[in-house]
Design an enzyme around this catalytic site. Sequence first.
Site, PDB file in Angstrom:
ATOM      1  N   ASN A   1       0.866  -1.176   0.000  1.00 14.41           N
ATOM      2  CA  ASN A   1       0.000   0.000   0.000  1.00 14.41           C
ATOM      3  C   ASN A   1       0.905   1.229   0.000  1.00 14.41           C
ATOM      4  OD1 ASN A   1       0.687   0.696   2.659  1.00 14.41           O
ATOM      5  ND2 ASN A   1      -1.035  -0.388   3.549  1.00 14.41           N
TER       6      ASN A   1
ATOM      7  N   LYS B   1     -12.999  -0.576  -2.232  1.00 15.95           N
ATOM      8  CA  LYS B   1     -12.137   0.434  -1.608  1.00 15.95           C
ATOM      9  C   LYS B   1     -10.850   0.495  -2.414  1.00 15.95           C
ATOM     10  CE  LYS B   1     -10.026  -0.257   2.472  1.00 15.95           C
ATOM     11  NZ  LYS B   1     -10.146  -0.643   3.884  1.00 15.95           N
TER      12      LYS B   1
ATOM     13  N   LYS C   1      -6.943   2.498  -3.235  1.00 12.89           N
ATOM     14  CA  LYS C   1      -5.827   3.238  -2.629  1.00 12.89           C
ATOM     15  C   LYS C   1      -5.793   4.678  -3.133  1.00 12.89           C
ATOM     16  CE  LYS C   1      -4.233  -0.559  -0.868  1.00 12.89           C
ATOM     17  NZ  LYS C   1      -4.627  -0.734   0.535  1.00 12.89           N
TER      18      LYS C   1
ATOM     19  N   ALA D   1      -6.073   6.130   2.445  1.00 13.44           N
ATOM     20  CA  ALA D   1      -4.751   6.752   2.315  1.00 13.44           C
ATOM     21  C   ALA D   1      -3.712   6.046   3.176  1.00 13.44           C
ATOM     22  CB  ALA D   1      -4.829   8.229   2.688  1.00 13.44           C
TER      23      ALA D   1
ATOM     24  N   GLU E   1     -10.597   6.893   4.290  1.00 21.07           N
ATOM     25  CA  GLU E   1     -10.009   6.108   5.386  1.00 21.07           C
ATOM     26  C   GLU E   1      -8.589   6.541   5.721  1.00 21.07           C
ATOM     27  OE1 GLU E   1     -10.787   1.947   5.060  1.00 21.07           O
ATOM     28  OE2 GLU E   1      -8.841   1.356   5.883  1.00 21.07           O
TER      29      GLU E   1
ATOM     30  N   GLU F   1      -8.220   1.088  12.715  1.00 21.61           N
ATOM     31  CA  GLU F   1      -7.537  -0.207  12.553  1.00 21.61           C
ATOM     32  C   GLU F   1      -6.173  -0.225  13.214  1.00 21.61           C
ATOM     33  OE1 GLU F   1      -7.142   0.131   8.052  1.00 21.61           O
ATOM     34  OE2 GLU F   1      -5.229  -0.785   8.570  1.00 21.61           O
TER      35      GLU F   1
ATOM     36  N   HIS G   1     -11.384  -3.858  10.470  1.00 22.80           N
ATOM     37  CA  HIS G   1     -10.278  -4.120   9.540  1.00 22.80           C
ATOM     38  C   HIS G   1     -10.012  -5.634   9.501  1.00 22.80           C
ATOM     39  CE1 HIS G   1      -5.919  -5.140   9.536  1.00 22.80           C
ATOM     40  NE2 HIS G   1      -5.891  -4.369   8.471  1.00 22.80           N
TER      41      HIS G   1
ATOM     42  N   TYR H   1     -10.058  -8.968   0.768  1.00 22.13           N
ATOM     43  CA  TYR H   1      -8.989  -8.655  -0.185  1.00 22.13           C
ATOM     44  C   TYR H   1      -8.887  -9.823  -1.149  1.00 22.13           C
ATOM     45  CZ  TYR H   1      -7.177  -4.569   2.295  1.00 22.13           C
ATOM     46  OH  TYR H   1      -7.030  -3.325   2.846  1.00 22.13           O
TER      47      TYR H   1
HETATM   48 MG    MG Z   1      -7.022   0.619   5.936  1.00 20.06          MG
END
Ligand code: MG
Length: 389
Positions: free
Chosen positions: A19, A181, A183, A213, A238, A264, A321, A342
């Site tokens: 990420n 969601k 990035k 973010a 987020e 999270e 999360h 995911y």
């Molecule tokens: Mg997150």
Amino acid sequence: MRIKAIYERSIALQGNIANAVVDFSKHTVSLVAIVSDQVRNGKTVTGLAFNSIGRFAQGGIMRERMIPRLMQADPTSLLDASGLHFDLSRISANIMRDEKPGGHGDRAGAAAALELAFWDLNAKLADEPAYQHIAKTLEQTPITQGVPVYAAGGYYYPGESSRKLAEELKAYQDLGYRVFKIKIGGAELAEDLSRIETAIKVAGDTGAVAVDANGRFNPSTALAYGKELAAYKLRWYEEPGDPLDYTLLAELGEHYQGSIATGENLFSAADSHNLMRYAGLRPDKDILQMDPGLSYGLTEYQKILALTTAAGFHRTQCIPHGGHLINLHIVTALGLGGCEAYPGVFEPFGGYSTQCRVDNGRVMPSDAPGFGLEQKTELAPHIDHLLGI
Ligand code: MG
């Protein structure tokens, strides 16, 4: 009833996912087994769990401190009044014996993996799925029609970002997901806005797209993004900045009318209490993502829920999360707002077993006893290895 053995093994996360700030190919997770002296259906009853995803394995803390405390305790002192199940508040107190208050870092994940394995064990002793067992034990009404689930991903693809991003999100739709969601913060603002527009086009609804973010922005960048994001009326924005910068969250909340998501990276009721006090979060719109698997387990998470409820948040604002089977059972049992997923990454821990079909944006646990981790084909060989099978 007593514990015969407790095992822990560090397992590497698969896939080359990064990420805005973290390379997950270096990450590990602790898989834990609590072996009891009980037998059901001809098999030794064993509780299994792991410390969610994203914070590394914690075998050292378990082996040097927590497992010896559990093994040295008087076996009957760990049981509930019926003697048929382990008492989770007694288990938690034993795990944390001689630990000072405060400093909720890596030990919170170590404690969580052990505590959650006892929930799995208790559910298997009762021969029922963990969500049913948790709901019964905590006197909650579980969700029966599947919980809302969103696909997290929306990665960067250097060179041909829009087309590949659209392909990625369409693949999630084919798997049954309706909300995504993506990035932000890994490119310039203008490119991120074009990625958001691509995602909205695929989703068909601005409210079906959230952005994350990953804690990357300084206060002025967080506000600058907020100013531009507001017009899109996204699902949520987020982790704009450092997770402990409550002033940043409070300032953003004054200017950004959409939902902010955070939590999270807070691992305790005490930290959550401070979030409620100082971050200016808005109970009618903001999303809380505290994760039981990173936060001492379900016993502590109940305290977190009590605090957020007292601050005015409905539990449907809580979307933990960590897209995996343990949180699916917890969300279902406690009637929380949903789960993340995911698809295809963070194996062998991420995602759900094939018995938990994702359909039209919802997912339901299977009726396997406990969390059903043994049904997850990617995880099953690691469980066998841990148990020496
Ligand atoms: Mg997150």
